[in-house]
Write an enzyme that holds these catalytic residues in place. Structure first.
Site, PDB file in Angstrom:
ATOM      1  N   HIS A  23       0.859  -1.180   0.000  1.00  0.00           N
ATOM      2  CA  HIS A  23       0.000   0.000   0.000  1.00  0.00           C
ATOM      3  C   HIS A  23       0.897   1.233   0.000  1.00  0.00           C
ATOM      4  CE1 HIS A  23      -3.837  -1.965   1.892  1.00  0.00           C
ATOM      5  NE2 HIS A  23      -3.307  -2.706   0.933  1.00  0.00           N
ATOM      6  N   GLU A  52       0.954   3.822   1.828  1.00  0.00           N
ATOM      7  CA  GLU A  52       1.412   4.208   3.163  1.00  0.00           C
ATOM      8  C   GLU A  52       2.602   3.362   3.616  1.00  0.00           C
ATOM      9  OE1 GLU A  52      -1.760   3.465   2.157  1.00  0.00           O
ATOM     10  OE2 GLU A  52      -3.157   4.050   3.730  1.00  0.00           O
ATOM     11  N   CYS A 102      -6.108   1.765   6.062  1.00  0.00           N
ATOM     12  CA  CYS A 102      -6.700   0.494   6.478  1.00  0.00           C
ATOM     13  C   CYS A 102      -6.070   0.068   7.815  1.00  0.00           C
ATOM     14  CB  CYS A 102      -6.452  -0.553   5.396  1.00  0.00           C
ATOM     15  SG  CYS A 102      -4.726  -1.091   5.302  1.00  0.00           S
ATOM     16  N   CYS A 104      -2.179  -0.364   7.563  1.00  0.00           N
ATOM     17  CA  CYS A 104      -1.438   0.892   7.418  1.00  0.00           C
ATOM     18  C   CYS A 104      -1.538   1.754   8.677  1.00  0.00           C
ATOM     19  CB  CYS A 104      -1.931   1.651   6.198  1.00  0.00           C
ATOM     20  SG  CYS A 104      -1.576   0.762   4.657  1.00  0.00           S
TER      21      CYS A 104
END
Length: 149
Positions: free
Chosen positions: A53, A55, A83, A86
């Protein structure tokens, strides 16, 4: 608020690039003392890695740049509410602040479903700033998924 939109514009540019690569268009930027340490967009498909991701990628790059597993006095800007994975990584990295654009009612862990960054049961809490360029972030995601249907 200008500071927030300036960095969120950069995160949105990374999100657009991610979308062009066929990735879910989410972008992130890590800032320390007004300086960009890292910026990236989602790369889960490209890297065949469900943890890639935006992040996570910028947290990893910032840690490498600073030579530390901790990122105190560092801010994360991301186009979509983090999420659980993260948000947890942000807590473990000891980030100061998360600034995000669109809320994520299906998987958001920085307010929508959970509030991991501010959970008092954890030993570190992160300031949250939500809704910065939310419409732009949300529109980018809606357009991306509309094209795939």
């Amino acid at each position: 608020m200008r500071e927030f939109t300036t960095y969120m514009d950069i995160a949105l540019a990374e999100a657009r690039l991610a979308g062009e690569r066929g990735e879910t268009p989410v972008g992130a930027v890590i800032i320390a003392n007004g300086e960009i340490l890292a910026q990236n967009g989602n790369r889960t498909r490209e890297l065949c890695d469900p943890t890639a991701h935006a992040e996570i990628l910028v947290i990893r790059a910032a840690c490498a740049a600073l030579g530390s597993e901790r990122l105190p006095s560092v801010d994360l800007y991301v186009t979509l509410e983090p999420c659980p994975m993260c948000a947890g990584a942000a807590v473990w990295a000891r980030l100061d602040r998360i600034v995000y654009g669109a809320p994520d009612p299906k998987a958001g862990a920085a307010w929508s479903l959970y509030n991991i960054p501010q959970d008092r049961r954890l030993n570190h809490r992160i300031e949250l700033v939500e809704g910065v360029l939310a419409a732009e972030s949300s529109d980018l995601l809606k357009e991306f998924f509309a094209q795939r249907r």
